[in-house]
Scaffold this active site. Sequence first.
Site, PDB file in Angstrom:
ATOM      1  N   SER A  54       8.397  31.193  66.064  1.00  0.00           N
ATOM      2  CA  SER A  54       9.383  31.538  67.451  1.00  0.00           C
ATOM      3  C   SER A  54       8.270  32.110  68.528  1.00  0.00           C
ATOM      4  CB  SER A  54      10.537  31.985  67.200  1.00  0.00           C
ATOM      5  OG  SER A  54      10.480  33.109  66.997  1.00  0.00           O
ATOM      6  N   HIS A  55       7.501  32.815  67.905  1.00  0.00           N
ATOM      7  CA  HIS A  55       6.757  33.464  69.010  1.00  0.00           C
ATOM      8  C   HIS A  55       5.205  33.371  68.784  1.00  0.00           C
ATOM      9  CE1 HIS A  55       9.962  36.206  69.460  1.00  0.00           C
ATOM     10  NE2 HIS A  55       9.709  36.282  70.860  1.00  0.00           N
ATOM     11  N   ASP A  80      19.214  30.409  68.310  1.00  0.00           N
ATOM     12  CA  ASP A  80      20.109  30.457  67.051  1.00  0.00           C
ATOM     13  C   ASP A  80      21.652  29.903  67.297  1.00  0.00           C
ATOM     14  OD1 ASP A  80      17.908  31.337  65.572  1.00  0.00           O
ATOM     15  OD2 ASP A  80      18.423  33.337  65.818  1.00  0.00           O
TER      16      ASP A  80
END
Lengths: 332, 332
Positions: free
Chosen positions: A46-47, A187
Amino acid sequence: MSTVDLTLDEISALIIRVMLANGCDDENASALADIMTRAERDGSHSHGLFRVPGYVKALRSGKVNGKAKPTVTKITPAVIQVDGHGCFAPIAQAAGLPVLAEAAKEIGIGALSLIGVHHFASLWPETEYLADRGLVGIACTAYMPAVAPAGSTTALFGTNPISFAWPRPGSTPVVYDMATASMAMGDIQIAARDGRTVPAGTGLDQDGNPTTDPAKIAKGVLLPFGGYKGSAISMMVELLAAGLTGEQFSFEAKENDNGDGGPARGGEMILAMSPDIIAGPDWPEHVEGFVAKLNEMDGVRLPGARRHKNRLDTGARAVNAALLETIEGLVT
Amino acid sequence: MSTVDLTLDEISALIIRVMLANGCDDENASALADIMTRAERDGSHSHGLFRVPGYVKALRSGKVNGKAKPTVTKITPAVIQVDGHGCFAPIAQAAGLPVLAEAAKEIGIGALSLIGVHHFASLWPETEYLADRGLVGIACTAYMPAVAPAGSTTALFGTNPISFAWPRPGSTPVVYDMATASMAMGDIQIAARDGRTVPAGTGLDQDGNPTTDPAKIAKGVLLPFGGYKGSAISMMVELLAAGLTGEQFSFEAKENDNGDGGPARGGEMILAMSPDIIAGPDWPEHVEGFVAKLNEMDGVRLPGARRHKNRLDTGARAVNAALLETIEGLVT
């Protein structure tokens, strides 16, 4: 999901190519590639490459200056300020962290404030940098309201992440990096898509009522983790990352952002402390006794351990093919 | 409940009399009276006269030295260590805080570690001391395992309080002081007595199963507030208060305590930062903008506000008559 295998060197080269094509100079492109490649290396997708389109949006809109040259000011022997002049945070960190580490090793404690930066990454690269040099690191940043203070129904705080790293000579540090929001909005959206409920206390619907329905929270607002106590931690992050740096609070970041989808301007506060100086030379053995106790408990995993395990794999990474295509399309 | 009205001066004089009668010298007795009288003044009864019997137990058992003279060492211009030589924490704080404040005002940031102390009070007196001098204060302490790390079923962490204060020139600071445990064990016992349930996540029964029955938690173990994220904060407190001071971790405090009911020996870490130096002179107005936003939200109360309101009342305090009798019985 269709994937393409890329080595970490290939991932880095791709990011550099994209950033150079979108207005970055060599130094800025390399700093961004470094931060995103480290995320891919550790399995923090996600990064990693996932963020490339957001970085490019902010470059293309002109909000972020890909050729900015951060300036470092040593205000006192223990206080360093880096003005990024509108850069992405990684190159400002690259300029400031060595000065902070030097100061903390000499005087025992130091503060590094980043202003005029756009932060769009994890915080563990900063705190791990310090821990790798035998220092305790704390970092936090805040921007764009997404979280309602406990008791209220309106967003005021950012997701306000905080990272802490404790050095372990000869080993990877104990390190956490977490949003002070109950959950990432990403999420929430995944839970909504999958038809799952989320724990009570995660968020409110658009009328300000508590709900465990993620679809309603997606239209409403997130809450801090841990109720009033987590809200106090999130408030502390706002005060350290904005009040103490002099940069924008989350609500100010929103007022001044151009809404291009890239990261808003904000501040970051990074603290470094030397256990050699503060605790004295026996600290490694003393702390290992505590870490061993924690490690031997059933059900407990040291924070950061999953990333550090992924890091040992020096092989290729499976990159989402659709994402790769999007990113390659940004080299225009 | 039968009560007796006492002025704050009378409360202070009573505490001094009890402490002198139980082995304290003038300085130690005064420091204890000061800390407990301030708690009574602010309506924090659980940290006021209520603590006197615990202090006396530790004096009578010889665990704590009521005549200890703390020594202050300035390790670097920004790092101060106070060795309490077995004192209660307040006199060590009184010795170290002025040196810390001076250092932070000059160099922008400072760390004060207390070792060889027995902490039995709130932490806001330390952080408010700093905030009253225009400094940001952070304090934490850890001892006696009472909280199971998230995922486990056995106590390892203390209740591990953390306090943070932000200065507001001309006004009381924004300040919180909270255990990183989900709830105080005293509140668990009260809920059990009253037949109330407690929120999920508060604690485990003696077999390690989650329960909302406070009577079962009283025989089991507390959890950190806020699940895994709160557990990470509690771990940070252990590392700062014990790892970084070189004093005992909670589990070590238990191994070495004599079980007399008074406070175990532990460490405390106190950080001070100067917004004048780090953020520059415009910070008060900037931060007031944020505080105003927070204040105007429905349902939000500034941390510390209740205590600061109680503080305005300079009149007599209603003291529990049975407690008063117990305390007067300790002057023997």
